[in-house]
Scaffold this motif. Structure first.
Motif, mmCIF file in Angstrom:
data_model
loop_
_atom_site.group_PDB
_atom_site.id
_atom_site.type_symbol
_atom_site.label_atom_id
_atom_site.label_comp_id
_atom_site.label_asym_id
_atom_site.label_seq_id
_atom_site.Cartn_x
_atom_site.Cartn_y
_atom_site.Cartn_z
ATOM 1 N N SER A 662 0.851 -1.186 0.000
ATOM 2 C CA SER A 662 0.000 0.000 0.000
ATOM 3 C C SER A 662 0.895 1.247 0.000
ATOM 4 C CB SER A 662 -0.915 0.029 1.230
ATOM 5 O OG SER A 662 -1.748 -1.107 1.239
ATOM 6 N N VAL A 664 1.283 5.118 1.117
ATOM 7 C CA VAL A 664 0.777 6.031 2.145
ATOM 8 C C VAL A 664 1.344 7.431 1.872
ATOM 9 C CG1 VAL A 664 0.607 6.479 4.608
ATOM 10 C CG2 VAL A 664 0.729 4.114 3.791
ATOM 11 N N PRO A 666 -2.621 7.096 0.275
ATOM 12 C CA PRO A 666 -3.032 6.225 -0.841
ATOM 13 C C PRO A 666 -3.259 6.954 -2.156
ATOM 14 C CG PRO A 666 -4.819 6.491 0.738
ATOM 15 C CD PRO A 666 -3.607 7.088 1.368
ATOM 16 N N ASN A 667 -3.528 8.275 -2.123
ATOM 17 C CA ASN A 667 -3.867 8.944 -3.366
ATOM 18 C C ASN A 667 -2.646 9.435 -4.141
ATOM 19 O OD1 ASN A 667 -3.442 10.726 -1.278
ATOM 20 N ND2 ASN A 667 -4.596 12.382 -2.258
ATOM 21 N N GLN A 670 -0.230 3.981 -6.815
ATOM 22 C CA GLN A 670 -0.977 2.724 -6.897
ATOM 23 C C GLN A 670 0.005 1.577 -7.102
ATOM 24 O OE1 GLN A 670 -3.645 3.035 -10.228
ATOM 25 N NE2 GLN A 670 -2.022 2.808 -11.762
#
Length: 1448
Positions: A662, A664, A666-667, A670
Motif C-alpha cells: 500500500s 501512504v 493512498p492517493n 498505486q
C-alpha cells in the motif's frame, strides 16, 4: 585352529574363511557320502523300502537324518553309521523334468575356443551330450590347457534359508554366468560376465532349486574360474554391514521458485494543505501503556507528565524517526502527529485499570501533506521518504523494505542519535542476518542479527565513561555466561576482570542492564576507592554453545522504561485471570504478551477464551515483530525515477502469501501485481517400496522426521534423511544405514499433494553394494543336475555326496514295478487278496490294516495272498499291501476289511472277591480305547499292551457268595464277551457297607468308609491310583483325608491284611459344566454369560481359551454351587516386544523388536527391556507420541513412567488405528531415540472354549459323541437312568454327568435378543459343543462419540452411534468400573443418560465410557469414549456465621 600353550589360539588369514549358505564363516567342512541305493525303481504308490549304503550317516534328535527321493520324503525306518532304510512316498501328481542330486557341480571340458563376448542374449553353447562331466565340490575350476578349451560348470543352487545373493565371477578367461528363476534351464538369464563380473541383488528362496550354468573359454594356458558370492538376509536393509556402500535415493517434490513481483507507480506533483492528526488519551491513574500501530510504550505509572508521555511515544519504532507532541488538555493527554503522517490509526491503551484495551478519541483527522511517501506491507510501514527533493536510491528502498522484516526496537535501546546517554552501541547487524528458515524471534533481539561467536568482542575500542552496560542475551537452559572486562580506572593501567554474570538461562531472550560500578565493587572491593573508570573492551570468557547476544550498549543512563528483575514480575499481566505461559498461538509458543490478529496484546488462550494483557514488558509487545519473514536473498528493487515506478520482487519464508503493498498516503500512488510467488507445497502422498504401499507421508516435513516415518514402516530399515530446498521445492536424500542394494522407491499416489500437478520424482543417487564381502559360493548350496529323481540324504541338514557314476543315485517309480490288487474277500478273520505282482515269499508281503495294524500272511503266490486278522484295531479298517522291493500295491478302489473284536482267553480265570489283582486278557482287535468289564464293573487301571493283550486290575465284587460274571471287552461301537466266565471266590474278605459322602467338590474333604473285617493295622485306602491319608481306622470304620484329584469317578480300594475290601464303591469328584448361555456374544466383551453345572466354589474361575491356546478371563459377577455369572472380556492374544533389536550403527539393544506389530482390538502388548548385556547402561521407557516423528507425548497416551535400565510395561489396545511410541534419548550423545509403531485392526469373530477352572483343574463337559453299550450318542440320553446324562469321555467309563441344571438361567429384564451371527454366515455353537462360545462382530451395534466429555451431577450425556434397535432397558451405559448412568431417552442413533447426584465419580479420574447391550455385550467402538466428572456446589448452609467460628 592351532593352539599353543604359550600363545593360545592362532589367528587365521581372511582368505582361509569360507561362508556357508546360512551365512556362517568356517575353515573346514565335512560331509557324508552316499555309495549305493539298492533298489532303483518301485511302486508309484510309494512304500518301496530303499537300502542306502554310505558313510557317516550320523543323526541326532536335534538334526535327524532326512532322506528325499526327488524332493519327496522317504520315511526313515532304521539307520546305522553306514546303512539307512527308508520307505518311499506316493508319487506326486505333478510332472517334473529336472531334479537335483547330491552336493557339488559337474564340470565339462571340450577342446576349442568359443567367443562369448558378443554372445548377447543368444542361447549359450552347451557341451556335446556324450561329454562326461566330472564332479566338483566347489564352484571353481583351474587347470593349464595346452590348447583352446571351453569349460562348463553346471548344477543347481539350493539355499537353506531365504537370502539375497550377489554373484561375482573371478576368471582369467571369457566367461558368462547364467541363473534360472527355477529349476528349468530354459528360464536362465545372464547375471554376470567377464565384462560385468558382479551381479545385481538376487533373492533366492529356501529349499528351491535354481539352475546355474557358467561357461568359460580360453585360448590356452593357465585357466582359472571361480564363482563367488556375497550373502545377506533378505531384509538386509535392517541389518548391519561394515563394508560396501549404502543405497542413496532422492525424492524431489515441487518446481523452482517464482517470486512475488509488484510495481509501485507514485506521483510527485501532488500537493495539498496537510493537517496534523490529533488524538486525546484519557489520563490513567494506574500503570498503563500506550500503543500505536502494533507496538507499545514502556510502562507508564499514571498519571505522568505530558513530556514523559511524549518521550515514551517518540520511542516507539512505529513513530520514529518522526515525533509527536503531547500536551495536557483537561484530564486527557492530547497527542499531535506530524503532518506528513496524515490520517493515522488510533492510539490504544492497556492498563491494570481496564479489563480490555481502550482507544484514543480522534479530535482532528489528519490529512497528509503528500510531500513524503511511505509504503505499508502486511501491517508494517516504512519511514516516510521525500521523492521530490531527495535522491531515493535502490539501496535506500532496499534498506527501508528490509527493515520491515527486522525486529524493530525502541530507538532508546540502541540508537545513539536518539539517546545521548549511549556512548557505545553494537547491534551486530554487520554479521549478517540468520538463516531465513529460522524464526527471527529466536535469532535476534533487535534487527535480524546477533552475536553467536565467542571470539567476537561485545565492546571494542571504547574510551567513554559509562555507568551501565545493557545487552540482550539468550542462553540455553542450564547454561552460563562469564564476561571479560578490560577496565582502566583513575590513572592505573588497564586490568582484565573475569566476572560471571547473573542471568536467566531458559533458551529465551532477556534484556538486562548491568550497573558497572556495583558489579566491579562486588567482584573486587578495591573499586570502592576508584574515582572514575572506563570499560575499554568486553569479550566472552565462557560461552555456552548456542548462546546469542544482541543490542549491546554502554550508556550513562538506563533506557526509557527499563525493567529490572523486580519490575519484570509485574509485567505481562491480565485483567481476566492469570496469564498462561507458555501459550500456543498460530502454531508457536509464547512466553510473554503477543499481538493477536486484531493487534490486541494477549497472554494466553484457554477454552477459546483470550486473556488480554494489562501490561507488557520489553520482551513482549514493546518491540515490533514482522508478521512474516522474507527470504532476504530473494529481495530485489528497481527504482526508475524518470517513470516514477518501483519494481519489487521477493518471497516470504514458508511460502506465505504476500498482500499488495500500500502507498501512504493512498492517493499519491498505486500498486499492481505482476506475478505471484510460489505457493507452499503441502498434503501427503504414498510410496511403494519392495512391493508394499506405505502412506501417508507429508510433503513438507523435516529430514529426521521423514527418517522416523520410513523407519516405522515394516522392512524399510534404518535410514538417514536430509532435506534441502524450501517450502515450494524440497529434495529429500535418503541413505540407508546398512550397506547393500535396496529396491527403488516409487510414488504410488500424489493426488493429495498441493498445488495440483506438483512435480514429484524419485532418483537413484548411489546404488548400494556389498562388493567386498565375497567368499567362494557356499558348497552346501551346490547340487548336481539330473533329469531323473535322485536319492538325497541330509545329515545335520547338509547334503551328501553321491559317489556313483556321474553322481547318479537315482530311484524311479514305474507302473511295471507297481503290484495290482483286483479284489479282496473276507471270511471272519481270514482275508484273501487277489491281483498281480505279489511275492511268492509270505514274509515279503506286508498287509497293512488301518494306520498301525497288520494282517499275518499265511500263504502267498504272485496272484493271491491269504492272511489272518490278528494284530489290528477292531472295526472297519483300510487295507494296503506292500511288496518287498516294489512297494505299495495299486487298486482302483478303496479297500476295507472288518476286524473282529475277540477274546481268546483271560488269566486268572477267577480270584478273591475283594479284587485288586492283575487280570490279563488275550484276544484281537484291541485298540488304545478298549475297556474291559467284569459283570457290571469296569476293570480298573486298564493298560492296552498290544492289539492282542490287555492288562487291568480286577474290581471288587458285590456278591456275598461264590459268583461267576461275564467278561466283556468293548472298543468303540464294538463289544465281545468271553466264552468262559470269571469266578469271584467269596471268602472272609473285608466288606464295605457304605461310604459318605459319595461325591465331593474340588475342595475334597474327608471320606468315611463303613464295613467289617478291616482289621487293626496295615490298612491303605487308594482313590483311583492315589493313596489317601488315613485319619482313623477301626475294624469296621475308616476315615481318610481325600487327596486333590481332577474331576472324575474314582474307585475306592481298601487294602487290608486280609485282602481288598468288597464290594466296589466309587467316589465322584464333581466339577462339571452342564450348559452355557448364551452361546454367542460380542467380540468386544461385556456379554453376561451363565454357566450351569455342579461343584462350583468361590475359588472357581472362568476363562475363554482361543484356538491358539491363549486365555482371557470371564470376570466373575457371582458364584453359586450350581451357577456362575461372569462377563466376557476381549479374546485376543498377548504380544511381546523387546529392546533386543539391532540398530545398524548403535548395535544390539538400540532398537525395539519388532519395530512394527499388527494386533487386533483388545490385544495386550507387553514390553520388556534390559541393558545388562550392553557395555554401558541404556535407559528405556515406553511413551506414546503423536506420530512417527513427533517428540510430543500423545494426550492421554500410554506411558511406562520413569526411565530404567530394565523393566516391563503392558498396555491394552482397544482403539483402532496406528499408535507410535518411543524410548526417548537412549543414546544422548547422538540424540537417538528408539521408535516403533503398533497397528490396531478390527477384531475378528472367533469361536473359543469357555472353561471353569479351580487351581490346576478344569471342569468336565459332555463329550459328544460318546459310546455307551456299543451305541453312539450325540446328545444327552436317559438310557439306563431316570434323568438325561452324558459321558465326559468319548467311551463311557462309568461316570455320568447329569444334563438338567438345578437352577434356570435368569430371564433378561426386558425382551432382549442374542446376536444373530448366522446372518453373517457364522456358525453358532450348539449343545453338541457344550463348552464352545462364539465371540462375534456380526450385528454388533457401534458407538461413535460422546458429548460432553466432562460435566457435573445432572449433566446429560449424549452417546451417538448406529443402529440402536433395542429398548431403553436393553442398554447400560457404564462410566468407569462401577457407575451405571441411568438412560433417560434414546433413538436409533442416540442414547441419553443423566449423571445422578450420588454417582461417587472421582473428579480426579478420567473414566472410560462403554455401552453394553443385554444378552449381547459391549458395543463396538473405534476409539475410547472418555468422561471426566466435574465437582459442583449445590448449596451452602448456613449463609452467615460468627467471624471467629467456622460453621461450614
Amino acid at each position: 585352529m592351532l593352539v599353543s600353550n604359550n600363545n593360545g589360539r592362532s589367528a587365521s588369514d581372511s582368505s582361509l574363511y569360507r561362508m556357508s549358505g546360512t551365512g556362517q564363516l568356517y575353515h573346514f567342512e565335512t560331509y557324508a557320502v552316499l555309495n549305493n541305493v539298492s533298489t532303483s525303481s518301485g511302486s508309484v504308490e510309494g512304500g518301496t523300502i530303499l537300502t542306502i549304503q554310505g558313510d557317516h550317516f550320523v543323526g541326532s534328535s536335534e538334526n535327524p537324518l532326512v532322506v528325499n527321493v526327488g524332493d519327496e520324503p522317504c520315511n526313515v525306518l532304521s539307520s546305522e553309521l553306514t546303512t539307512i532304510q527308508c520307505q518311499t512316498s506316493l508319487k506326486p501328481n505333478h510332472t517334473r523334468n529336472y531334479y537335483h542330486g547330491g552336493r557339488g557341480l559337474h564340470v565339462y571340458q571340450e577342446p576349442g575356443f568359443i567367443s562369448l563376448r558378443n554372445l548377447g542374449n543368444a542361447t549359450p553353447p552347451m557341451p556335446n551330450p556324450n561329454t562326461t562331466g566330472t564332479w566338483q565340490g566347489e564352484a571353481s575350476f583351474s587347470s593349464n590347457f595346452p590348447q583352446p578349451t571351453t569349460v562348463w560348470l553346471r548344477g543347481f543352487l539350493r539355499p537353506p534359508i531365504p537370502s539375497a545373493y550377489y554373484f561375482q565371477l573371478e576368471t582369467n578367461a571369457d566367461a558368462i554366468l547364467y541363473l534360472s528363476t527355477d529349476e528349468d534351464p530354459a528360464n536362465k538369464v545372464r547375471v554376470a560376465s567377464t565384462a560385468a563380473p558382479s551381479s545385481s541383488r538376487i533373492v533366492l528362496q529356501n529349499d528351491t532349486d535354481y539352475y546355474m550354468l557358467c561357461v568359460a573359454s580360453t585360448r590356452g594356458g593357465s585357466f582359472s574360474l571361480a564363482i563367488n558370492s556375497a550373502i545377506q538376509p533378505v531384509n538386509s536393509r535392517t541389518g548391519a554391514s561394515s563394508v560396501g556402500t549404502s543405497e542413496i535415493q532422492q525424492i524431489s517434490i515441487g518446481a523452482p521458485a517464482s517470486y512475488e513481483h509488484q510495481r509501485i507507480t507514485y506521483l510527485t506533483n501532488s500537493s495539498v494543505a496537510g493537517r496534523s492528526e490529533v488524538q486525546d488519551v484519557e489520563a490513567v491513574f494506574q500503570i498503563f501503556q500506550i500503543g500505536f500501530d502494533g507496538v507499545y510504550t514502556a510502562l507508564l505509572d499514571g498519571p505522568p507528565t505530558p513530556a514523559f508521555i511524549q518521550d515514551a511515544l517518540n520511542d516507539l519504532p512505529t513513530i520514529f524517526p518522526f515525533s509527536v507532541t503531547v500536551a495536557l488538555v483537561g484530564t486527557a493527554y492530547r497527542v499531535t502527529f506530524p503532518v506528513e503522517m496524515g490520517n493515522v490509526p488510533l492510539l490504544t491503551v492497556i492498563s491494570s485499570a481496564y479489563s480490555h484495551s481502550i482507544t484514543a478519541v480522534e479530535i482532528v483527522q489528519g490529512i497528509s501533506s503528500e510531500s513524503q511517501i511511505a509504503f505499508t506491507l502486511d501491517r508494517a510501514t516504512t519511514n516516510y521518504m521525500d521523492f521530490i527533493h531527495d535522491n531515493i536510491t535502490d539501496a535506500i528502498l532496499t534498506d527501508q523494505f528490509m527493515n520491515l522484516f527486522n525486529i524493530r526496537c525502541p530507538p532508546s535501546l540502541n540508537n545513539p542519535q536518539v539517546s545521548p546517554s549511549i556512548v557505545y552501541a553494537d547491534d551486530f547487524e554487520d554479521l549478517g542476518c540468520s538463516n531465513d528458515t529460522l524464526n527471527i524471534i529466536d535469532t535476534a533481539f533487535c534487527g535480524c542479527g546477533a552475536l553467536k561467536d565467542s571470539s567476537q568482542d561485545l565492546v571494542i575500542g571504547n574510551n567513554q565513561v559509562a555507568a551501565y552496560m545493557c545487552l540482550a542475551y539468550k542462553v540455553v537452559t542450564g547454561g552460563s555466561l562469564t564476561l571479560n572486562f578490560l577496565v582502566v580506572s583513575d590513572s592505573n593501567p588497564p586490568v582484565l576482570e573475569t566476572i560471571p554474570q547473573t542471568i536467566t538461562a531458559d533458551s529465551r531472550w532477556h534484556y538486562n542492564c548491568i550497573d558497572l560500578l556495583d558489579m566491579l565493587e562486588q567482584y573486587n572491593p578495591m573499586y570502592m576507592a576508584v574515582t572514575t573508570f572506563t570499560i575499554l573492551q568486553v569479550n566472552i570468557s565462557y560461552f555456552t554453545p548456542l548462546t546469542m547476544i544482541d543490542t549491546v550498549t554502554l550508556r550513562i543512563d538506563q533506557p526509557i522504561g527499563y525493567e529490572d528483575s523486580n519490575t519484570l514480575t509485574q509485567t505481562d499481566l491480565s485483567g481476566l485471570g492469570p496469564c498462561t505461559f507458555p501459550f500456543a498461538y498460530n502454531g508457536q509458543n509464547y512466553f510473554s504478551c503477543v499481538l493477536d490478529d486484531q493487534n490486541q496484546p494477549i497472554c494466553g488462550l484457554s477454552n477459546n477464551t483470550r486473556f488480554y494483557c494489562q501490561s507488557s514488558s520489553i520482551e513482549g509487545v514493546r518491540r515490533l515483530f514482522p508478521k512474516y519473514q522474507m527470504l532476504r536473498s530473494s529481495f530485489q528493487v528497481t527504482h526508475v525515477p524518470a517513470q516514477q515506478t518501483i519494481d519489487i520482487s521477493f518471497r516470504y519464508a514458508a511460502c506465505m502469501s504476500s498482500s499488495l503493498i500500500s502507498v501512504v498516503p493512498p492517493n499519491v500512488g498505486q500498486v499492481t501485481s505482476i506475478s505471484n510467488a510460489s505457493k507452499a507445497i503441502g498434503g501427503d502422498y504414498s510410496i511403494m517400496f519392495d512391493g508394499k504401499v506405505y502412506s501417508p507421508i507429508p510433503v513438507a516435513i523435516d529430514g529426521s522426521s521423514l527418517a522416523n516415518i520410513f523407519q516405522s514402516f515394516a522392512d524399510f530399515g534404518f535410514v538417514g534423511v536430509t532435506r534441502t530446498g524450501d517450502c515450494n521445492q524440497y529434495a529429500y536424500t535418503i541413505q540407508w544405514l546398512a550397506n547393500g542394494e535396496q529396491p527403488l522407491i516409487t510414488i504410488q499416489n500424489a493426488s493429495q499433494v498441493t498445488p495440483v500437478n506438483t512435480p514429484m520424482s524419485i532418483s537413484s543417487i548411489q546404488h548400494g553394494t556389498s562388493t567386498n564381502v565375497f567368499y567362494n559360493l557356499p558348497t552346501d548350496v551346490l547340487r548336481t543336475y539330473h533329469t531323473t529323481p535322485q536319492v538325497e540324504v541330509l545329515v545335520g541338514g547338509y547334503s551328501t555326496h553321491c559317489s556313483q557314476d556321474e553322481n547318479k543315485c537315482e530311484f524311479q517309480v514305474s507302473p511295471n514295478q507297481t503290484p495290482q490288487i483286483t479284489s479282496v474277500q473276507q471270511s471272519g478273520a481270514s482275508v484273501t487278496i487277489h491281483g498281480s505282482g505279489f511275492s511268492s515269499q509270505p514274509e515279503s508281503n506286508m498287509v497293512l490294516i488301518g494306520e498301525t495294524g497288520t494282517c499275518t500272511v499265511q500263504t502267498a503266490s504272485p496272484t493271491q495272498i491269504v492272511c489272518t486278522l490278528v494284530n489290528a484295531p477292531s472295526g472297519q479298517q483300510s487295507l494296503r499291501l506292500n511288496i518287498a522291493e516294489k512297494g505299495i500295491a495299486s487298486c482302483n478302489q478303496s479297500l476295507t476289511v472288518n476286524v473282529p473284536l475277540t477274546i481268546v482267553s483271560f488269566a486268572p480265570n477267577g480270584g478273591d472277591s475283594g479284587g485288586g489283582y492283575m487280570l490279563t486278557v488275550t484276544g484281537s482287535g484291541f485298540s488304545s480305547n478298549a475297556v474291559v468289564k467284569l459283570g457290571e464293573h469296569f476293570c480298573l487301571n486298564i493298560t492296552v499292551i498290544s492289539f492282542t493283550t490287555i492288562q487291568c486290575t480286577v474290581p471288587p465284587s458285590d456278591a456275598s457268595s461264590l459268583t461267576q460274571v461275564t467278561l466283556t471287552a468293548m472298543d468303540g461301537l464294538m463289544s465281545t464277551t468271553a466264552t468262559n466266565r470269571f469266578t469271584y471266590n467269596v471268602t472272609s474278605a473285608p466288606i464295605i457297607t457304605s461310604i459318605s459322602p459319595t461325591s465331593v467338590t474340588m475342595s475334597g474333604g474327608q471320606l468315611q468308609i463303613n464295613g467289617a473285617g478291616f482289621g487293626f493295622g496295615n490298612i491303605a485306602v487308594v482313590i483311583g491310583t492315589k493313596k489317601a491319608r488315613l485319619l482313623v481306622s477301626t475294624n469296621n470304620y475308616i476315615l481318610v483325608s481325600l487327596s486333590s484329584l481332577p474331576p472324575g469317578l474314582y474307585p475306592i480300594i481298601v487294602n487290608t491284611s486280609s485282602g481288598c475290601a468288597r464290594p466296589l464303591f466309587y467316589i465322584e469328584y464333581q466339577f462339571y459344566v452342564q450348559e452355557i448361555s448364551p452361546k454367542v456374544g460380542s467380540a468386544y466383551g461385556g456379554t453376561d454369560v451363565y454357566l450351569n453345572g455342579v461343584g462350583f466354589e468361590n475359588e472357581t474361575r472362568v476363562q475363554l481359551r482361543n484356538d491358539d491356546n491363549q486365555v482371557s478371563p470371564c470376570n466373575i459377577i457371582s458364584v453359586q454351587s450350581n451357577q456362575i455369572h461372569c462377563q466376557t472380556t476381549v479374546s485376543a492374544r498377548q504380544v511381546n516386544i523387546t529392546s533386543f533389536g539391532t540398530h545398524p550403527i548403535y548395535g544390539f539393544g538400540y532398537s525395539w523388536y519388532p519395530i512394527r506389530e499388527t494386533v487386533e482390538q483388545g490385544t495386550t502388548v507387553m514390553w520388556y527391556w534390559d541393558s545388562s548385556q550392553l557395555s554401558s547402561p541404556v535407559y528405556y521407557k515406553v511413551q506414546q507420541v503423536e506420530n512417527a516423528y513427533s517428540t510430543t507425548p500423545a494426550s492421554n497416551g500410554f506411558d511406562s513412567g520413569a526411565v530404567s535400565t530394565s523393566g516391563s510395561f503392558s498396555y491394552r489396545f482397544d482403539t483402532l488405528g496406528t499408535f507410535y511410541y518411543w524410548a526417548p534419548n537412549v543414546n544422548p550423545s547422538a540424540g537417538y531415540s528408539m521408535r516403533a509403531a503398533i497397528d490396531v485392526i478390527p477384531l475378528q469373530s472367533k469361536t473359543v472354549t469357555i472353561e471353569a477352572t479351580r487351581n490346576t483343574f478344569t471342569a468336565q463337559t459332555c463329550a459328544f459323541p460318546f459310546i455307551f453299550n456299543s451305541v453312539n450318542y450325540t446328545a444327552c440320553t436317559t438310557t439306563n437312568d431316570t434323568q438325561p446324562w452324558c459321558s465326559p469321555t468319548p467311551a463311557y467309563t462309568g461316570q455320568r454327568l447329569y444334563c438338567t441344571p438345578a437352577v434356570p438361567i435368569p430371564s433378561p429384564s426386558c425382551s432382549s435378543t442374542t446376536l444373530n451371527a448366522s446372518s453373517c454366515g457364522e456358525t453358532v455353537p450348539t449343545s453338541s459343543s457344550p463348552g464352545r462360545f462364539l465371540t462375534t462382530t456380526c450385528m454388533v451395534e457401534s458407538v461413535t462419540s460422546i458429548s460432553p466429555t466432562q460435566g457435573a451431577a445432572g449433566t446429560e450425556l449424549i452417546i451417538t452411534g448406529t443402529n440402536f434397535n433395542g429398548s431403553i432397558c436393553d442398554y447400560d451405559i457404564q462410566i468407569g468400573p462401577s457407575y451405571h448412568c441411568p438412560i433417560v431417552n434414546m433413538s436409533s442413533s442416540e442414547l441419553r443418560c443423566q449423571i445422578t447426584p450420588l454417582s461417587m465419580l472421582d473428579p480426579r479420574t478420567t473414566y472410560m465410557v462403554r455401552v453394553v447391550r443385554a444378552q449381547q455385550g459391549y458395543l463396538a467402538s473405534q476409539s475410547q469414549l472418555q468422561f471426566q466428572f466435574l465437582p459442583s456446589i449445590s448449596n451452602i448452609t448456613p449463609m452467615i456465621g460468627n467471624i471467629s467460628v467456622q460453621h461450614l
